[in-house]
Design a protein around this motif. Structure first.
Motif, PDB file in Angstrom:
ATOM      1  N   UNK A  95       0.805  -1.221   0.000  1.00 36.07           N
ATOM      2  CA  UNK A  95       0.000   0.000   0.000  1.00 36.07           C
ATOM      3  C   UNK A  95       0.839   1.274   0.000  1.00 36.07           C
ATOM      4  N   UNK A  96       2.126   1.166   0.293  1.00 37.02           N
ATOM      5  CA  UNK A  96       2.967   2.363   0.411  1.00 37.02           C
ATOM      6  C   UNK A  96       4.100   2.415  -0.595  1.00 37.02           C
ATOM      7  N   UNK A  97       4.185   1.428  -1.470  1.00 37.47           N
ATOM      8  CA  UNK A  97       5.215   1.432  -2.509  1.00 37.47           C
ATOM      9  C   UNK A  97       4.555   1.199  -3.867  1.00 37.47           C
ATOM     10  N   UNK A  98       5.306   1.447  -4.914  1.00 37.14           N
ATOM     11  CA  UNK A  98       4.752   1.370  -6.267  1.00 37.14           C
ATOM     12  C   UNK A  98       5.064   0.024  -6.935  1.00 37.14           C
ATOM     13  N   UNK A  99       4.380  -0.219  -8.038  1.00 35.68           N
ATOM     14  CA  UNK A  99       4.703  -1.348  -8.895  1.00 35.68           C
ATOM     15  C   UNK A  99       4.000  -2.640  -8.567  1.00 35.68           C
ATOM     16  N   UNK A 100       2.900  -2.591  -7.819  1.00 35.07           N
ATOM     17  CA  UNK A 100       2.238  -3.825  -7.411  1.00 35.07           C
ATOM     18  C   UNK A 100       0.959  -4.142  -8.184  1.00 35.07           C
ATOM     19  N   UNK A 101       0.422  -3.177  -8.901  1.00 35.30           N
ATOM     20  CA  UNK A 101      -0.825  -3.426  -9.637  1.00 35.30           C
ATOM     21  C   UNK A 101      -0.628  -4.566 -10.626  1.00 35.30           C
ATOM     22  N   UNK A 102      -1.556  -5.495 -10.632  1.00 38.06           N
ATOM     23  CA  UNK A 102      -1.477  -6.645 -11.527  1.00 38.06           C
ATOM     24  C   UNK A 102      -0.701  -7.820 -10.973  1.00 38.06           C
ATOM     25  N   UNK A 103      -0.064  -7.647  -9.818  1.00 36.88           N
ATOM     26  CA  UNK A 103       0.736  -8.733  -9.245  1.00 36.88           C
ATOM     27  C   UNK A 103      -0.140  -9.699  -8.443  1.00 36.88           C
ATOM     28  N   UNK A 104       0.318 -10.941  -8.400  1.00 36.14           N
ATOM     29  CA  UNK A 104      -0.309 -11.961  -7.566  1.00 36.14           C
ATOM     30  C   UNK A 104       0.786 -12.517  -6.672  1.00 36.14           C
ATOM     31  N   UNK A 105       0.690 -12.266  -5.379  1.00 37.14           N
ATOM     32  CA  UNK A 105       1.704 -12.709  -4.443  1.00 37.14           C
ATOM     33  C   UNK A 105       1.180 -13.926  -3.657  1.00 37.14           C
ATOM     34  N   UNK A 106       1.934 -15.025  -3.750  1.00 38.14           N
ATOM     35  CA  UNK A 106       1.630 -16.221  -2.965  1.00 38.14           C
ATOM     36  C   UNK A 106       2.416 -16.101  -1.660  1.00 38.14           C
TER      37      UNK A 106
END
Length: 285
Positions: free
Chosen positions: A184-195
């Motif tokens: 929520x506080x850093x960029x570049x996560x849209x579209x990611x799926x984290x297991x």
């Protein structure tokens, strides 16, 4: 613009608010929501914006999400109402124009066959259908699901389950909350799926051995047929529906559906995850 955390009166949501504050997010830029705002008064006292949000009441969601930039959608607990609740929350997020929804999903939600996974899969699919910029935080089991049972385990001398030799990548709620705060506080996560899961996977037999080592008391693992485990849980006072969900989850564990070796959680939080032995020791204090 603000970060909205739903379910802030719950354990994961509340820990995420704490993690955001620890990362230096000003309290005035955090919105903590709950169906009962009296339960999050402590956040209001510390300057966090507190708003009422009930997923069954869309009007409350519009007001709660107003001005939001990013939203943590913490999955709701009532399984048979979960998908409808989540869809209303996603619709409200779209209407509010959020730039990112972080959704607390479940390990291998796209392929896992448990009842719980099906609800998470439906929510992930709806986020994609609505074309919401989103990141899936696929959490494995909570270590607290087991440490909370320690008094009963110690009294009975056994861990009971139906997971066979399935390995479980459980982690603490605090570790999952920290990962959510990072996203929520850093960029570049849209579209990611984290297991997401703990570094030290274990079987329930391993868990029994770890409890034995921590307490000096002999604890065994009793692997039961699904029907018998359901009867044991019902006998302990659990509602039949919840007992069914938990037994179903154990069967998923036996199939490896709560195991991951992705390392995603460790990478997000920038450190090793909390070892099961440490979680057990903390719970015994």
């Amino acid at each position: 613009m603000s970060i909205v955390v739903t379910g802030a009166s719950g354990q994961l949501g509340g820990l995420t608010v704490e993690a955001l504050l620890a990362r230096g997010v000003p309290a005035s830029q955090i919105v903590a929501t709950s169906r009962d705002i009296a339960r999050i008064k402590d956040f209001a006292d510390r300057g966090v914006v507190v708003r009422r949000a009930d997923f069954a009441e869309p009007d409350t969601l519009a007001a709660a999400f107003e001005g939001a930039d990013k939203l943590l959608l913490v999955s709701t607990t009532t399984v048979d109402e979960r998908v409808a609740n989540h869809r209303r929350a996603v619709d409200a997020a779209v209407a509010a124009g959020v730039s990112l929804v972080a959704y607390t999903s479940m390990s291998h939600a796209a392929t896992a066959t448990t009842v719980l996974a099906a609800t998470h899969r439906a929510t992930e699919e709806y986020l994609r259908e609505r074309a919401v910029p989103a990141v899936m935080l696929r959490n494995s089991w909570y270590l607290e699901n087991y440490t909370a049972q320690l008094p009963l385990i110690l009294a009975g001398g056994a861990v009971a389950g139906a997971a066979g030799r399935g390995r479980i990548s459980a982690a603490t709620r605090a570790d999952y909350a920290e990962a959510a705060a990072v996203v929520l506080t850093t960029d570049g996560h849209a579209g990611e799926v984290y297991e997401l899961g703990g570094d030290e996977a274990f079987t329930l037999a391993d868990l029994a051995a770890a409890i034995s080592a921590a307490t000096g008391k002999r604890i065994t693992y009793t692997d039961l047929p699904a029907g018998e485990l359901a009867r044991v849980l019902a006998g302990a006072g659990l509602p039949a529906e919840l007992a069914h969900v938990l037994v179903d989850a154990d069967l998923g564990m036996a199939r490896g559906e709560l195991f991951t070796d992705s390392g995603d959680l460790r990478r997000l939080i920038g450190r090793p995850t909390t070892p099961p032995a440490d979680a057990i020791a903390d719970a015994l204090r």
